[in-house]
Design a protein around this motif. Structure first.
Motif, PDB file in Angstrom:
ATOM      1  N   ASP A 286       1.961  -1.988   4.155  1.00  0.00           N
ATOM      2  CA  ASP A 286       1.394  -2.252   2.839  1.00  0.00           C
ATOM      3  C   ASP A 286       2.526  -2.588   1.879  1.00  0.00           C
ATOM      4  OD1 ASP A 286      -1.544  -1.594   1.492  1.00  0.00           O
ATOM      5  OD2 ASP A 286       0.102  -1.511   0.043  1.00  0.00           O
TER       6      ASP A 286
ATOM      7  N   GLY B 217      -2.056  -4.415   5.331  1.00  0.00           N
ATOM      8  CA  GLY B 217      -2.544  -4.008   4.018  1.00  0.00           C
ATOM      9  C   GLY B 217      -3.315  -2.711   4.172  1.00  0.00           C
ATOM     10  N   CYS B 218      -2.658  -1.696   4.685  1.00  0.00           N
ATOM     11  CA  CYS B 218      -3.320  -0.461   5.128  1.00  0.00           C
ATOM     12  C   CYS B 218      -3.773   0.445   3.999  1.00  0.00           C
ATOM     13  CB  CYS B 218      -2.401   0.320   6.059  1.00  0.00           C
ATOM     14  SG  CYS B 218      -0.904   0.964   5.253  1.00  0.00           S
TER      15      CYS B 218
ATOM     16  N   SER C 151      -7.290  -7.068   2.161  1.00  0.00           N
ATOM     17  CA  SER C 151      -5.895  -7.231   1.740  1.00  0.00           C
ATOM     18  C   SER C 151      -5.538  -8.676   1.418  1.00  0.00           C
ATOM     19  CB  SER C 151      -4.951  -6.687   2.822  1.00  0.00           C
ATOM     20  OG  SER C 151      -5.248  -7.248   4.086  1.00  0.00           O
TER      21      SER C 151
END
Length: 231
Positions: free
Chosen positions: A89, A68-69, A133
């Protein structure tokens, strides 16, 4: 994962890829923002530094998953330390922004992928970081995701969760006053006690232990980091 998780994942992907892509790009840059978003930016910066501080200073020879960058700030800092980073992501738009922001000389150390952090084809990692995230998923779904990530993580798994506090509940109430089209997907607060119980009883997480945990609160940003480590 169950149908609710898949539906939630779709909502999150749509929000960050379409509704909030420009706002998120601005928030994670040096561009001027309003007072409320400034507190969120400051909180996220503090949380990123905290998580990076829990990783080895020298990451040469280590493979790290930034799960979840977003726009890639943590991935860049990990690459600066020598890590081989896979940054994934759900939002192709945010992945595109992240790839554009990579400083010269670091691009070969970071692989950006638009997709699911649980994709088995991503293979194994020494460290996994999931910063903010998982905050939109129910606690029972969070631990299932953590179990999936843990199965491919050799050393430490760092993640954040929204702690159940009165202040956070008040912020949620304020957030519901915004027009529906401007609302982010609701987050799912959980008490640390309940989360620890779920971690202790979820198959796939029985062989990892809880290490450090620390909360970051900055205005409209409240999140708690937790470290899962293998003995």
């Amino acid at each position: 994962m169950d149908t609710h998780y898949l539906q939630r994942r779709g909502q999150i992907a749509t929000y960050f890829d379409r509704t909030a892509a420009d706002t998120w790009a601005r928030l994670t840059s040096d561009a001027p923002v309003g007072r409320i978003r400034a507190t969120v930016r400051a909180g996220r910066d503090r949380m990123r530094e905290l998580l990076l501080g829990w990783l080895p200073q020298d990451l040469r020879g280590r493979r790290l998953l930034d799960a979840g960058c977003g726009t890639g700030a943590l991935a860049v800092e990990a690459a600066r330390r020598g890590a081989s980073v896979v940054a994934v992501d759900l939002s192709p738009t945010l992945i595109g922004i992240a790839a554009q922001r990579v400083p010269a000389g670091l691009s070969r150390h970071i692989e950006y992928i638009a997709g699911d952090m649980l994709d088995a084809s991503l293979a194994e990692f020494d460290h996994v970081v999931a910063m903010d995230s998982l905050i939109h998923y129910a606690p029972t779904e969070v631990v299932q995701v953590l179990a999936g990530l843990s199965a491919r993580c050799r050393h430490s798994l760092l993640f954040t969760f929204p702690p159940r506090t009165r202040a956070l509940a008040a912020m949620h109430f304020v957030g519901r006053l915004f027009p529906r089209g401007e609302r982010a997907p609701e987050i799912a607060p959980v008490s640390e006690r309940r989360l620890r119980h779920l971690l202790d009883t979820t198959p796939g997480l029985l062989d990892v232990g809880v290490g450090r945990t620390q909360r970051v609160a900055s205005g409209f940003y409240t999140s708690q980091a937790m470290e899962l480590i293998r003995p």
